[in-house]
Design an enzyme around this catalytic site. Structure first.
Site, PDB file in Angstrom:
ATOM      1  N   ASP A 161       0.842  -1.203   0.000  1.00 24.27           N
ATOM      2  CA  ASP A 161       0.000   0.000   0.000  1.00 24.27           C
ATOM      3  C   ASP A 161       0.880   1.257   0.000  1.00 24.27           C
ATOM      4  O   ASP A 161       0.584   2.234  -0.683  1.00 24.27           O
ATOM      5  CB  ASP A 161      -0.922  -0.025   1.220  1.00 24.27           C
ATOM      6  N   HIS A 189      -4.809  -3.467   6.069  1.00 20.60           N
ATOM      7  CA  HIS A 189      -4.518  -3.688   4.644  1.00 20.60           C
ATOM      8  C   HIS A 189      -5.841  -4.064   3.985  1.00 20.60           C
ATOM      9  O   HIS A 189      -6.172  -5.233   3.806  1.00 20.60           O
ATOM     10  CB  HIS A 189      -3.482  -4.806   4.470  1.00 20.60           C
TER      11      HIS A 189
HETATM   12  P1  NAD Z   1      -1.869 -18.649  -4.156  1.00 20.58           P
HETATM   13  O1  NAD Z   1      -3.190 -19.318  -4.024  1.00 20.58           O
HETATM   14  O2  NAD Z   1      -1.246 -18.522  -5.496  1.00 20.58           O
HETATM   15  O3  NAD Z   1      -0.824 -19.366  -3.201  1.00 20.58           O
HETATM   16  C1  NAD Z   1      -1.119 -19.657  -1.889  1.00 20.58           C
HETATM   17  C2  NAD Z   1      -0.389 -20.920  -1.570  1.00 20.58           C
HETATM   18  O4  NAD Z   1      -0.549 -21.163  -0.184  1.00 20.58           O
HETATM   19  C3  NAD Z   1      -0.935 -22.136  -2.315  1.00 20.58           C
HETATM   20  O5  NAD Z   1       0.138 -22.787  -2.996  1.00 20.58           O
HETATM   21  C4  NAD Z   1      -1.515 -23.009  -1.190  1.00 20.58           C
HETATM   22  O6  NAD Z   1      -1.370 -24.395  -1.453  1.00 20.58           O
HETATM   23  C5  NAD Z   1      -0.663 -22.553  -0.010  1.00 20.58           C
HETATM   24  N1  NAD Z   1      -1.260 -22.821   1.296  1.00 20.58           N
HETATM   25  C6  NAD Z   1      -2.569 -22.800   1.648  1.00 20.58           C
HETATM   26  N2  NAD Z   1      -2.705 -23.155   2.932  1.00 20.58           N
HETATM   27  C7  NAD Z   1      -1.456 -23.375   3.414  1.00 20.58           C
HETATM   28  C8  NAD Z   1      -0.945 -23.773   4.667  1.00 20.58           C
HETATM   29  N3  NAD Z   1      -1.754 -24.009   5.698  1.00 20.58           N
HETATM   30  N4  NAD Z   1       0.399 -23.902   4.799  1.00 20.58           N
HETATM   31  C9  NAD Z   1       1.224 -23.686   3.773  1.00 20.58           C
HETATM   32  N5  NAD Z   1       0.791 -23.323   2.539  1.00 20.58           N
HETATM   33  C10 NAD Z   1      -0.527 -23.170   2.373  1.00 20.58           C
HETATM   34  O7  NAD Z   1      -2.016 -17.209  -3.452  1.00 20.58           O
HETATM   35  P2  NAD Z   1      -1.046 -15.952  -3.578  1.00 20.58           P
HETATM   36  O8  NAD Z   1      -1.498 -15.136  -4.741  1.00 20.58           O
HETATM   37  O9  NAD Z   1       0.364 -16.397  -3.493  1.00 20.58           O
HETATM   38  O10 NAD Z   1      -1.476 -15.140  -2.270  1.00 20.58           O
HETATM   39  C11 NAD Z   1      -1.191 -15.616  -0.977  1.00 20.58           C
HETATM   40  C12 NAD Z   1      -1.870 -14.744   0.061  1.00 20.58           C
HETATM   41  O11 NAD Z   1      -1.329 -13.421   0.035  1.00 20.58           O
HETATM   42  C13 NAD Z   1      -3.359 -14.559  -0.125  1.00 20.58           C
HETATM   43  O12 NAD Z   1      -3.986 -14.569   1.138  1.00 20.58           O
HETATM   44  C14 NAD Z   1      -3.473 -13.176  -0.736  1.00 20.58           C
HETATM   45  O13 NAD Z   1      -4.742 -12.591  -0.512  1.00 20.58           O
HETATM   46  C15 NAD Z   1      -2.403 -12.476   0.044  1.00 20.58           C
HETATM   47  N6  NAD Z   1      -1.911 -11.203  -0.485  1.00 20.58           N
HETATM   48  C16 NAD Z   1      -1.594 -10.239   0.436  1.00 20.58           C
HETATM   49  C17 NAD Z   1      -1.107  -9.026   0.005  1.00 20.58           C
HETATM   50  C18 NAD Z   1      -0.743  -7.951   0.993  1.00 20.58           C
HETATM   51  O14 NAD Z   1      -0.378  -6.834   0.573  1.00 20.58           O
HETATM   52  N7  NAD Z   1      -0.820  -8.179   2.304  1.00 20.58           N
HETATM   53  C19 NAD Z   1      -0.937  -8.789  -1.362  1.00 20.58           C
HETATM   54  C20 NAD Z   1      -1.243  -9.804  -2.262  1.00 20.58           C
HETATM   55  C21 NAD Z   1      -1.737 -11.016  -1.812  1.00 20.58           C
HETATM   56  C1  LMR Z   2      -3.640  -6.700  -2.717  1.00 21.11           C
HETATM   57  O1  LMR Z   2      -3.736  -5.664  -2.048  1.00 21.11           O
HETATM   58  O2  LMR Z   2      -3.299  -6.691  -3.915  1.00 21.11           O
HETATM   59  C2  LMR Z   2      -3.900  -8.018  -2.075  1.00 21.11           C
HETATM   60  O3  LMR Z   2      -4.132  -7.864  -0.723  1.00 21.11           O
HETATM   61  C3  LMR Z   2      -4.924  -8.798  -2.757  1.00 21.11           C
HETATM   62  C4  LMR Z   2      -6.323  -8.401  -2.353  1.00 21.11           C
HETATM   63  O4  LMR Z   2      -7.080  -9.296  -1.998  1.00 21.11           O
HETATM   64  O5  LMR Z   2      -6.619  -7.201  -2.394  1.00 21.11           O
END
Ligand code: NAD
Ligand code: LMR
Length: 327
Positions: A161, A189
């Site tokens: 952000d 977030h």
């Molecule tokens: P993704 O689905 O591509 O990958 C997530 C992975 O986590 C998968 O491979 C899944 O098998 C694994 N997983 C699920 N449960 C698990 C567990 N208990 N232990 C270990 N691994 C596990 O998702 P992504 O695009 O890589 O996103 C991951 C997370 O990050 C999501 O929650 C997404 O919303 C979040 N995210 C946060 C931000 C932020 O700014 N905070 C930004 C983008 C994404």
């Molecule tokens: C983002 O900010 O891109 C991630 O947290 C994904 C979402 O769910 O908004």
């Protein structure tokens, strides 16, 4: 060259993992004098573990000089064993039309278990950074399980952000990105987050003076930053990944760099009007590697106070929603 540190990453075969691991192994996160052992944790699902094997093969094929070992596991007590840093990325991501509240229950369970295991097996003074959404509340849940590790060792990521806000201000001002300083993110977030533009500077001058458009700052600017994640999901059909991985590199890199000033979500302790015991974004200054002090000196005007009240309300609601999961 330092002794290797152990970096555990959950969700290692996911989208963010695929952009993240190679940057950690190349030295972008901990520096070019810091070897790493990657401890990669995936869900116990055949497809995910098979994909993890492929990622580990690619890590081998990069021949990174700093990469001193790769562990692949679906057992969190193996993956977090002796870890100096635990990067909690693995969770179910938000799909089109979903809000973070939809994820609270499913993902909360993951963070309860991981918080407990980290506390039991990770290194003395391990640091934990949470990315999996809803990141602030997941971080609070994980930290609540810890009896050994202090709450301040648990941080959640709002750096994506901050980076988004920095770029939007630079574009609007027609300035170079690097001229934008001191833009910090307060709160959750989520779309309620507050990018506190009044304290930002552009080329050394207050951002509101340079931009000279309060309506844009209070309206479209805050909204664009707050809803950027949803805009990316709508465009890509998947949530942000490369920019999220990059932000985690920035989050940790700033946290290991004494003097760095940056936004992270931390236990509030009542600062800036946030409820104690919610994890809220705020500005910090890194003191020693992995430790920080909250910068408390920023005065908030009425607009800022109302934005902070709104994002605090959402954090408090999320906390009550998961009350049963907090130890
Ligand atoms: P993704 O689905 O591509 O990958 C997530 C992975 O986590 C998968 O491979 C899944 O098998 C694994 N997983 C699920 N449960 C698990 C567990 N208990 N232990 C270990 N691994 C596990 O998702 P992504 O695009 O890589 O996103 C991951 C997370 O990050 C999501 O929650 C997404 O919303 C979040 N995210 C946060 C931000 C932020 O700014 N905070 C930004 C983008 C994404
Ligand atoms: C983002 O900010 O891109 C991630 O947290 C994904 C979402 O769910 O908004």
């Amino acid at each position: 060259m330092n002794a290797p540190i152990r970096v555990a990453v959950t969700g290692a075969a996911g989208q963010i993992g695929y952009s993240l691991l190679f940057r950690i192994a190349s030295g972008a996160m901990f520096g070019l004098n810091q070897p790493v052992i990657l401890q990669l944790i995936e869900a116990p699902i055949e497809k995910a573990l098979k994909a993890l094997e492929g990622v580990a093969m690619e890590l081998d094929d990069c021949a990174f000089p700093l990469l001193k070992g790769v562990v692949q596991t679906s057992d969190a007590s193996v993956g977090f064993k002796d870890a100096n840093w635990c990067l909690l990325v693995g969770a179910k991501p938000r799909g089109p039309g979903m809000e973070r509240a939809d994820l609270l229950k499913d993902n909360g369970k993951i963070f309860t278990e991981q918080g407990r295991i980290i506390d039991a097996v990770a290194a003395t003074n391990a640091r934990v950074a949470v990315v999996g959404n809803p990141a602030n509340t997941n971080c609070m849940i994980a930290a609540s399980q810890a009896k050994r590790l202090p709450a301040e060792n648990f941080t959640a990521m709002v750096r994506l952000d901050q980076n988004r806000a920095q770029t939007q201000l630079a574009k609007k001002a027609g300035a170079d990105l690097t001229d934008v300083k001191d833009i910090f993110i307060y709160g959750n977030h989520s779309p309620t987050m507050f990018p506190a533009f009044a304290h930002a500077t552009i080329g050394g001058k207050p951002a509101p003076q340079v931009i000279n458009d309060d309506a844009w700052l209070q309206g479209p600017f805050c909204e664009t930053v707050g809803k950027r994640g949803a805009a990316i999901i709508a465009a890509r059909g998947l949530s942000s990944a490369a920019s999220a991985a990059n932000a985690l590199v920035d989050h940790v890199r700033s946290l290991v760099t004494p003097g760095a000033v940056h936004s992270i979500a931390v236990k509030s302790e009542g600062r800036y009007g946030f409820d104690p015991n919610v994890w809220a974004g705020m500005p910090v200054r890194t003191t020693t590697p992995g430790s920080y002090e909250v910068i408390t000196g920023y005065a908030m005007d009425d607009f800022a106070k109302s934005k902070i009240a709104a994002t605090n309300k959402e954090l408090v609601e999320e906390r009550s929603f998961v009350a049963g999961m907090i130890a």
